[in-house]
Design a protein around this motif. Structure first.
Motif, PDB file in Angstrom:
ATOM      1  N   GLY A 297      43.235  20.898  46.902  1.00  0.00           N
ATOM      2  CA  GLY A 297      42.177  21.388  47.785  1.00  0.00           C
ATOM      3  C   GLY A 297      40.878  20.627  47.676  1.00  0.00           C
ATOM      4  N   GLY A 298      40.803  19.622  46.811  1.00  0.00           N
ATOM      5  CA  GLY A 298      39.603  18.821  46.697  1.00  0.00           C
ATOM      6  C   GLY A 298      38.546  19.379  45.762  1.00  0.00           C
ATOM      7  N   SER A 299      38.856  20.453  45.032  1.00  0.00           N
ATOM      8  CA  SER A 299      37.876  21.022  44.106  1.00  0.00           C
ATOM      9  C   SER A 299      37.666  20.136  42.888  1.00  0.00           C
ATOM     10  N   PHE A 300      38.652  19.281  42.604  1.00  0.00           N
ATOM     11  CA  PHE A 300      38.591  18.399  41.444  1.00  0.00           C
ATOM     12  C   PHE A 300      39.129  17.031  41.831  1.00  0.00           C
ATOM     13  N   SER A 301      38.840  16.052  41.005  1.00  0.00           N
ATOM     14  CA  SER A 301      39.480  14.749  41.122  1.00  0.00           C
ATOM     15  C   SER A 301      40.581  14.666  40.069  1.00  0.00           C
ATOM     16  N   GLY A 302      41.219  13.509  39.963  1.00  0.00           N
ATOM     17  CA  GLY A 302      42.242  13.334  38.934  1.00  0.00           C
ATOM     18  C   GLY A 302      43.559  12.870  39.497  1.00  0.00           C
ATOM     19  N   GLY A 303      44.613  13.064  38.693  1.00  0.00           N
ATOM     20  CA  GLY A 303      45.936  12.656  39.115  1.00  0.00           C
ATOM     21  C   GLY A 303      46.916  12.758  37.974  1.00  0.00           C
ATOM     22  N   PRO A 304      48.172  12.458  38.242  1.00  0.00           N
ATOM     23  CA  PRO A 304      49.199  12.577  37.208  1.00  0.00           C
ATOM     24  C   PRO A 304      49.014  11.564  36.087  1.00  0.00           C
ATOM     25  N   VAL A 305      49.354  11.977  34.871  1.00  0.00           N
ATOM     26  CA  VAL A 305      49.343  11.079  33.714  1.00  0.00           C
ATOM     27  C   VAL A 305      50.771  10.589  33.522  1.00  0.00           C
ATOM     28  N   GLN A 306      50.982   9.295  33.677  1.00  0.00           N
ATOM     29  CA  GLN A 306      52.331   8.734  33.638  1.00  0.00           C
ATOM     30  C   GLN A 306      52.932   8.861  32.235  1.00  0.00           C
TER      31      GLN A 306
END
Length: 308
Positions: free
Chosen positions: A248-257
């Motif tokens: 929803g755009g409340s945070f940034s980030g992404g998966p940790v490989q």
């Protein structure tokens, strides 16, 4: 030692008084006193310290209090199951789970379960792995969903799924995949050393030649999210905890490989699995399969659950 004696004993232990127990049970006090005395003679140990202010369980009494409560619950559940002919779930189901699994599975499963079996009382308890295992071993839970489960002689488990981890950052930052080495420079907000996810992260960082930069330790997920939102630090967590927020755009980030955790369904090996518990387990697995199909590669079902 019979169930009546155990019932009397537990009420005295609860109220710390023979007279109050007699009133609560609507039984003459001499009858309770005699049954407790017979129980002490059979076991060969005193069960209470008797004094002017009442009666306190001895060390042996405290042990019997835990075991007797479990025996009476088992007897009551057996009676319920026999009466219902093991066809319609009744009684109580006590479930433990970590916060992330609560978001992913528990609400949807329990809502569906209650719609089908309104006569079952569902008791929910949220906690991290160490606490959940303690509750299982002290007979406060019938079943638990646990993370990175390690074998125990009194507990049996079934692998449910592997779940990818997600780096949560403040809004406006990068949305991308991260390597473990990317965590080196980030200020992290994580749970305590005893948490299984924290131990997994520390082990992964050590294997890459660095130590995590933990700036805040916190157990409450809502507080952690607030701190991340304010730019205090980053948080590594299972995707199920924050998927909606991240999308929803409340945070940034992404998966940790190359980082994931396993989730296991755990129960006692020395307790009967009632119809109510079996049905709850079945619905948990069905809801998990629905959730996994919606979340793609971040939730990987155990091989025996795929395509079931």
């Amino acid at each position: 030692m019979d169930l009546t004696q155990l019932k009397y004993f537990l009420r005295v232990a609860e109220l710390r008084s023979f007279s109050k127990a007699a009133d609560a049970l609507h039984v003459a006090q001499p009858a309770i006193t005699r049954q407790i005395r017979l129980l002490e003679e059979e076991l060969g140990v005193p069960l209470f310290h008797r004094h002017s202010r009442g009666s306190e369980p001895t060390e042996a009494g405290r042990l019997l209090e835990v075991r007797a409560a479990a025996l009476l619950r088992m007897a009551d559940q057996t009676r319920i199951d026999v009466i219902s002919r093991a066809q319609v779930p009744t009684g109580t189901v006590r479930i433990g789970f970590p916060p992330s699994v609560g978001n992913l599975l528990i609400g949807s499963t329990v809502a569906r379960y209650r719609a089908h079996y309104p006569d079952v009382l569902v008791s929910l308890a949220e906690g991290y792995n160490q606490v959940l295992q303690e509750w299982m071993l002290s007979d406060r839970l019938d079943v638990a969903v646990m993370t990175e489960f390690h074998s125990h002689p009194l507990l049996e488990s079934r692998l449910l799924f592997e779940e990818g981890l997600w780096l949560l950052g403040p809004a406006g930052g990068e949305q991308r995949s991260y390597a473990i080495a990317d965590l080196r420079q980030l200020p992290l907000i994580q749970t305590s050393h005893h948490n299984s996810l924290r131990m997994l992260l520390e082990k992964a960082a050590a294997a890459h030649g660095f130590a995590l930069n933990i700036v805040i330790q916190a157990e409450a997920l809502d507080v952690i999210k607030q701190l991340v939102r304010r730019g205090v630090g980053y948080h590594v967590t299972p995707y199920s905890v924050v998927g909606g927020d991240a999308d929803g755009g409340s945070f940034s980030g992404g998966p940790v490989q190359a980082l994931s955790i396993s989730r296991h369904l755990v129960w006692r090996t020395d307790r009967p699995r009632t119809v109510a518990i079996s049905e709850m387990n079945r619905m948990l697995i069905e809801q998990l399969q629905i959730a996994a199909s919606a979340r793609g590669a971040l939730i990987r079902l155990a091989p025996d659950l795929q395509g079931a």
